[in-house]
Design a protein around this motif. Sequence first.
Motif, PDB file in Angstrom:
ATOM      1  N   LEU A 138      -1.849   0.870  -0.546  1.00 46.77           N
ATOM      2  CA  LEU A 138      -1.974  -0.977  -1.218  1.00 46.77           C
ATOM      3  C   LEU A 138      -0.607  -1.050  -2.605  1.00 46.77           C
ATOM      4  O   LEU A 138       0.257  -1.586  -2.055  1.00 46.77           O
ATOM      5  N   ALA A 139      -0.904   0.507  -3.490  1.00 49.05           N
ATOM      6  CA  ALA A 139      -0.148   0.252  -4.627  1.00 49.05           C
ATOM      7  C   ALA A 139       1.180   0.348  -4.692  1.00 49.05           C
ATOM      8  O   ALA A 139       2.270  -0.452  -5.526  1.00 49.05           O
ATOM      9  N   ALA A 140       1.319   1.196  -3.678  1.00 51.68           N
ATOM     10  CA  ALA A 140       2.970   1.452  -3.191  1.00 51.68           C
ATOM     11  C   ALA A 140       3.439   0.146  -2.547  1.00 51.68           C
ATOM     12  O   ALA A 140       4.859  -1.046  -3.063  1.00 51.68           O
ATOM     13  N   PRO A 177     -11.147  -6.749  -2.013  1.00 49.19           N
ATOM     14  CA  PRO A 177     -11.783  -8.029  -1.789  1.00 49.19           C
ATOM     15  C   PRO A 177     -10.287  -9.905  -2.323  1.00 49.19           C
ATOM     16  O   PRO A 177      -9.729  -9.983  -2.716  1.00 49.19           O
ATOM     17  N   ARG A 178     -10.808 -10.359  -0.694  1.00 50.03           N
ATOM     18  CA  ARG A 178      -9.600 -11.186  -0.638  1.00 50.03           C
ATOM     19  C   ARG A 178      -9.551 -11.895  -2.252  1.00 50.03           C
ATOM     20  O   ARG A 178      -9.188 -12.577  -2.971  1.00 50.03           O
ATOM     21  N   VAL A 179     -11.294 -12.114  -2.446  1.00 40.39           N
ATOM     22  CA  VAL A 179     -11.645 -12.968  -4.007  1.00 40.39           C
ATOM     23  C   VAL A 179     -10.737 -12.192  -4.506  1.00 40.39           C
ATOM     24  O   VAL A 179     -11.029 -12.897  -6.166  1.00 40.39           O
ATOM     25  N   LYS A 180     -10.312 -11.437  -4.381  1.00 35.12           N
ATOM     26  CA  LYS A 180      -9.838 -10.494  -5.598  1.00 35.12           C
ATOM     27  C   LYS A 180      -8.375 -10.730  -5.590  1.00 35.12           C
ATOM     28  O   LYS A 180      -8.211  -9.513  -6.231  1.00 35.12           O
ATOM     29  N   GLY A 181      -8.056 -11.097  -4.788  1.00 40.15           N
ATOM     30  CA  GLY A 181      -6.540 -11.143  -4.894  1.00 40.15           C
ATOM     31  C   GLY A 181      -5.703 -10.114  -4.045  1.00 40.15           C
ATOM     32  O   GLY A 181      -4.638 -10.171  -3.038  1.00 40.15           O
ATOM     33  N   GLY A 182      -6.514 -10.121  -2.712  1.00 38.37           N
ATOM     34  CA  GLY A 182      -6.283  -9.044  -1.737  1.00 38.37           C
ATOM     35  C   GLY A 182      -5.724  -9.439  -0.907  1.00 38.37           C
ATOM     36  O   GLY A 182      -6.225 -10.461   0.023  1.00 38.37           O
ATOM     37  N   PRO A 183      -4.745  -8.844  -0.463  1.00 36.54           N
ATOM     38  CA  PRO A 183      -3.168  -9.127   0.629  1.00 36.54           C
ATOM     39  C   PRO A 183      -4.262  -8.626   1.414  1.00 36.54           C
ATOM     40  O   PRO A 183      -5.201  -7.958   1.945  1.00 36.54           O
ATOM     41  N   SER A 184      -3.856  -9.909   3.165  1.00 35.54           N
ATOM     42  CA  SER A 184      -3.863  -9.274   4.617  1.00 35.54           C
ATOM     43  C   SER A 184      -3.444  -8.795   4.971  1.00 35.54           C
ATOM     44  O   SER A 184      -2.252  -9.408   5.423  1.00 35.54           O
ATOM     45  N   TRP A 185      -2.843  -7.204   4.337  1.00 38.22           N
ATOM     46  CA  TRP A 185      -1.850  -6.341   5.712  1.00 38.22           C
ATOM     47  C   TRP A 185      -2.160  -5.352   5.509  1.00 38.22           C
ATOM     48  O   TRP A 185      -3.710  -4.342   4.796  1.00 38.22           O
ATOM     49  N   LEU A 186      -2.359  -4.924   6.538  1.00 35.12           N
ATOM     50  CA  LEU A 186      -2.324  -4.120   6.560  1.00 35.12           C
ATOM     51  C   LEU A 186      -2.380  -2.358   5.862  1.00 35.12           C
ATOM     52  O   LEU A 186      -3.581  -1.225   5.668  1.00 35.12           O
ATOM     53  N   GLU A 187      -2.212  -2.630   4.734  1.00 31.11           N
ATOM     54  CA  GLU A 187      -2.180  -1.006   3.394  1.00 31.11           C
ATOM     55  C   GLU A 187      -3.679  -1.357   2.900  1.00 31.11           C
ATOM     56  O   GLU A 187      -4.053  -0.751   2.750  1.00 31.11           O
ATOM     57  N   ASN A 188      -4.371  -2.932   3.109  1.00 30.20           N
ATOM     58  CA  ASN A 188      -5.301  -3.105   2.475  1.00 30.20           C
ATOM     59  C   ASN A 188      -6.870  -3.243   3.068  1.00 30.20           C
ATOM     60  O   ASN A 188      -7.461  -3.728   3.204  1.00 30.20           O
ATOM     61  N   ASP A 233      -1.139  -9.767  13.094  1.00 29.39           N
ATOM     62  CA  ASP A 233      -2.260 -10.338  13.353  1.00 29.39           C
ATOM     63  C   ASP A 233      -2.826 -10.168  13.087  1.00 29.39           C
ATOM     64  O   ASP A 233      -3.029  -8.344  13.079  1.00 29.39           O
ATOM     65  N   ARG A 234      -4.744 -10.434  12.916  1.00 32.82           N
ATOM     66  CA  ARG A 234      -5.876  -9.831  12.465  1.00 32.82           C
ATOM     67  C   ARG A 234      -6.126  -8.600  12.845  1.00 32.82           C
ATOM     68  O   ARG A 234      -6.633  -7.469  12.764  1.00 32.82           O
ATOM     69  N   ALA A 235      -5.717  -8.910  14.624  1.00 27.56           N
ATOM     70  CA  ALA A 235      -6.163  -8.371  15.571  1.00 27.56           C
ATOM     71  C   ALA A 235      -5.794  -6.709  15.757  1.00 27.56           C
ATOM     72  O   ALA A 235      -6.043  -5.765  16.056  1.00 27.56           O
ATOM     73  N   ALA A 236      -4.761  -7.609  15.355  1.00 30.69           N
ATOM     74  CA  ALA A 236      -3.058  -5.965  15.456  1.00 30.69           C
ATOM     75  C   ALA A 236      -3.351  -5.047  14.464  1.00 30.69           C
ATOM     76  O   ALA A 236      -3.430  -3.915  14.941  1.00 30.69           O
ATOM     77  N   ARG A 237      -3.511  -5.822  13.312  1.00 28.53           N
ATOM     78  CA  ARG A 237      -3.678  -4.818  11.160  1.00 28.53           C
ATOM     79  C   ARG A 237      -5.446  -4.154  11.957  1.00 28.53           C
ATOM     80  O   ARG A 237      -5.140  -2.919  11.833  1.00 28.53           O
ATOM     81  N   LEU A 238      -6.687  -4.511  13.202  1.00 28.92           N
ATOM     82  CA  LEU A 238      -7.392  -3.498  13.082  1.00 28.92           C
ATOM     83  C   LEU A 238      -7.334  -2.662  13.773  1.00 28.92           C
ATOM     84  O   LEU A 238      -7.260  -1.566  13.700  1.00 28.92           O
ATOM     85  N   GLU A 239      -6.384  -2.741  14.781  1.00 34.05           N
ATOM     86  CA  GLU A 239      -5.732  -2.183  15.298  1.00 34.05           C
ATOM     87  C   GLU A 239      -5.258  -0.601  15.030  1.00 34.05           C
ATOM     88  O   GLU A 239      -5.571   0.135  15.545  1.00 34.05           O
ATOM     89  N   ALA A 240      -4.817  -1.538  14.182  1.00 35.01           N
ATOM     90  CA  ALA A 240      -3.690  -0.128  14.178  1.00 35.01           C
ATOM     91  C   ALA A 240      -4.150   0.288  12.688  1.00 35.01           C
ATOM     92  O   ALA A 240      -4.157   1.643  12.727  1.00 35.01           O
ATOM     93  N   ALA A 241      -5.800   0.059  11.790  1.00 34.86           N
ATOM     94  CA  ALA A 241      -6.002   0.423  11.153  1.00 34.86           C
ATOM     95  C   ALA A 241      -6.897   1.573  12.753  1.00 34.86           C
ATOM     96  O   ALA A 241      -7.235   2.935  11.274  1.00 34.86           O
ATOM     97  N   VAL A 242      -7.608   1.571  12.823  1.00 39.39           N
ATOM     98  CA  VAL A 242      -8.512   1.848  13.588  1.00 39.39           C
ATOM     99  C   VAL A 242      -7.170   3.687  14.213  1.00 39.39           C
ATOM    100  O   VAL A 242      -7.990   4.642  13.638  1.00 39.39           O
ATOM    101  N   GLU A 243      -6.383   2.626  14.607  1.00 37.70           N
ATOM    102  CA  GLU A 243      -5.597   4.136  14.736  1.00 37.70           C
ATOM    103  C   GLU A 243      -4.663   4.441  13.635  1.00 37.70           C
ATOM    104  O   GLU A 243      -5.166   6.252  13.833  1.00 37.70           O
ATOM    105  N   ARG A 244      -4.625   4.743  13.378  1.00 36.43           N
ATOM    106  CA  ARG A 244      -4.147   5.482  11.610  1.00 36.43           C
ATOM    107  C   ARG A 244      -5.289   6.197  11.315  1.00 36.43           C
ATOM    108  O   ARG A 244      -5.318   7.229  10.651  1.00 36.43           O
TER     109      ARG A 244
END
Length: 129
Positions: free
Chosen positions: A97-99, A43-54, A7-18
């Motif tokens: 993200l490309a990968a 950006p989401r408006v450009k089709g960017g996914p809500s993935w940790l890689e993005n 979920d969003r909070a977990a992705r934010l936490e993982a991004a900070v950890e990474r």
Amino acid sequence: MEGMALDRAARLEAAVERDGSTCIWCGRALTGQVPATTEHVVPRVKGGPSWLENEVAACGRCNGERGHTAPVEWLEECLRRGWPADEARLARVLADLAAAIAVRGGQRRARPYLESQLRRLRRRGALAA
């Protein structure tokens, strides 16, 4: 780690950890008075996914000011302002993200946008050709 399973909070936490607890754009420490926000590199408006890689952690000021500005364009603006924008982190996130898209598929709208950003980073010398 599979970004879309979090979920969003977990992705934010993982991004900070990474990446560490600094804003990718201005370098401010993301603690206390400067909370971390989820920043979609594509950006989401450009089709960017809500993935940790993005997603990366950014301060609210930078996240808000960037809006839908292309990531490499915003990187260049931050550097013009004298901020220690993390070009290496941006290059790694875009490459990851490309990968991830290559493996998972989909993201038809994001692919050409992502490729254009990777080309701009290559021209800047941030990515190997």
